[in-house]
Design an enzyme around this catalytic site. Structure first.
Site, PDB file in Angstrom:
ATOM      1  N   VAL A   1       0.858  -1.182   0.000  1.00 13.52           N
ATOM      2  CA  VAL A   1       0.000   0.000   0.000  1.00 13.52           C
ATOM      3  C   VAL A   1       0.896   1.234   0.000  1.00 13.52           C
ATOM      4  O   VAL A   1       1.824   1.323   0.805  1.00 13.52           O
ATOM      5  CB  VAL A   1      -0.874  -0.001   1.276  1.00 13.52           C
ATOM      6  CG1 VAL A   1      -1.806   1.194   1.290  1.00 13.52           C
ATOM      7  CG2 VAL A   1      -1.668  -1.292   1.375  1.00 13.52           C
ATOM      8  N   CYS A   2       0.628   2.174  -0.888  1.00 14.26           N
ATOM      9  CA  CYS A   2       1.445   3.388  -0.946  1.00 14.26           C
ATOM     10  C   CYS A   2       1.278   4.207   0.324  1.00 14.26           C
ATOM     11  O   CYS A   2       0.154   4.541   0.716  1.00 14.26           O
ATOM     12  CB  CYS A   2       1.061   4.244  -2.145  1.00 14.26           C
ATOM     13  SG  CYS A   2       1.798   5.894  -2.072  1.00 14.26           S
ATOM     14  N   VAL A   3       2.394   4.554   0.946  1.00 14.81           N
ATOM     15  CA  VAL A   3       2.350   5.236   2.242  1.00 14.81           C
ATOM     16  C   VAL A   3       1.705   6.621   2.134  1.00 14.81           C
ATOM     17  O   VAL A   3       0.853   6.974   2.969  1.00 14.81           O
ATOM     18  CB  VAL A   3       3.753   5.306   2.891  1.00 14.81           C
ATOM     19  CG1 VAL A   3       4.756   6.076   2.039  1.00 14.81           C
ATOM     20  CG2 VAL A   3       3.675   5.943   4.277  1.00 14.81           C
TER      21      VAL A   3
ATOM     22  N   ALA B   1      -1.964   6.277   1.474  1.00 16.24           N
ATOM     23  CA  ALA B   1      -2.603   5.659   2.626  1.00 16.24           C
ATOM     24  C   ALA B   1      -2.808   6.664   3.759  1.00 16.24           C
ATOM     25  O   ALA B   1      -3.895   6.757   4.327  1.00 16.24           O
ATOM     26  CB  ALA B   1      -1.773   4.475   3.114  1.00 16.24           C
TER      27      ALA B   1
END
Lengths: 119, 134
Positions: free
Chosen positions: A77-79, A82
């Site tokens: 998941v892209c930080v 997110a």
């Protein structure tokens, strides 16, 4: 063949994640590999463990978690995406991990094909 | 985590250079696709890949000069397109039909671009290894 998968839309509102999941399953059934599934834009909402769909509906999040557990798929998941949307380690579903956009570019480099599911 | 490359160590992915094309089809404001798409493009610059950007449909509005977003209370990120050159991202392709349909031409844009016909754009896409659309 080694596939990378990108999911750009959230669960239930949009079919992107359903299509991505079905593609991932078919990929594995045909004996191919999945290098990584990367969640971006609203796609990061696929990673919340707080989701509780009705009993008679599919559980999109749990389905990804199960796929990760059974096949060792890397769900990233892209930080930045997110954090914008309130997805963090505290509410992350099993099998997902939070990391940077470099993981997507790397998947593009390492996989034979990067398949994008989005709007 | 390495901030620049977003979690990837510098020695990973070494040696392989692929043609990445980021295809922008949506207006800069109204949805987040253009802004978050641009973030991917900037990160990709750290990986020494052959990166290009294509602008089609309402995506051509991303490059239009004189964007004012104060009334929308969202960030005007259009100056970032001017900074792409500093990241060695200089291949910007804009579809002619999309410009014409919107009464625009290359002079209306923030940065130098190559204007291509729809057919030429398609041919260029065929030569890419990785195409990511936003």
């Amino acid at each position: 063949m080694k596939f990378g998968i990108m999911v750009n839309e959230g669960p239930y509102t949009h079919q992107a994640t359903d299509s991505a999941y079905q593609f991932a399953k078919a990929t594995l059934e045909k004996g191919h590999q999945i290098y990584r599934v990367f969640f971006y834009h609203d796609g990061v909402n696929n990673a919340t463990r707080l989701t509780e769909p009705p009993q008679d509906d599919r559980n999109v999040v749990a389905r990804w978690s199960k796929l990760a557990e059974e096949h060792g798929i890397d769900l990233v998941v892209c930080v930045a995406a997110a954090l914008r949307r309130g997805i963090c380690d505290e509410n992350l579903a099993p099998g997902f991990r939070i990391s940077g956009l470099g993981q997507l570019v790397e998947a593009g480099i390492q996989a034979d094909r990067l398949v994008v599911f989005g709007d | 985590m390495n901030e620049t490359t977003g979690g990837i160590e510098d020695d990973e992915g070494s040696g392989i250079v692929k043609k990445f094309m980021f295809v922008n089809r949506k207006a800069p404001y109204g949805t987040i696709y253009a802004l978050e798409g641009l973030e991917v493009v900037l990160i990709s610059a750290a990986f020494d890949q052959d990166v290009s950007m294509a602008f089609l449909d309402d995506g051509v509005y991303q490059l239009v000069k004189g964007q004012h977003t104060k009334a929308l209370a969202v960030k005007n990120f259009s100056p970032t397109y001017r900074a792409l050159e500093g990241y060695d991202i200089e291949k910007l392709y804009v579809e002619r039909e999309s410009l014409e349909m919107r009464g625009l031409n290359a002079d209306d844009l923030l940065v130098p671009v190559e204007v291509l016909s729809s057919a030429a754009m398609g041919d260029l896409m065929k030569t890419q290894d990785v195409v990511i659309g936003f």
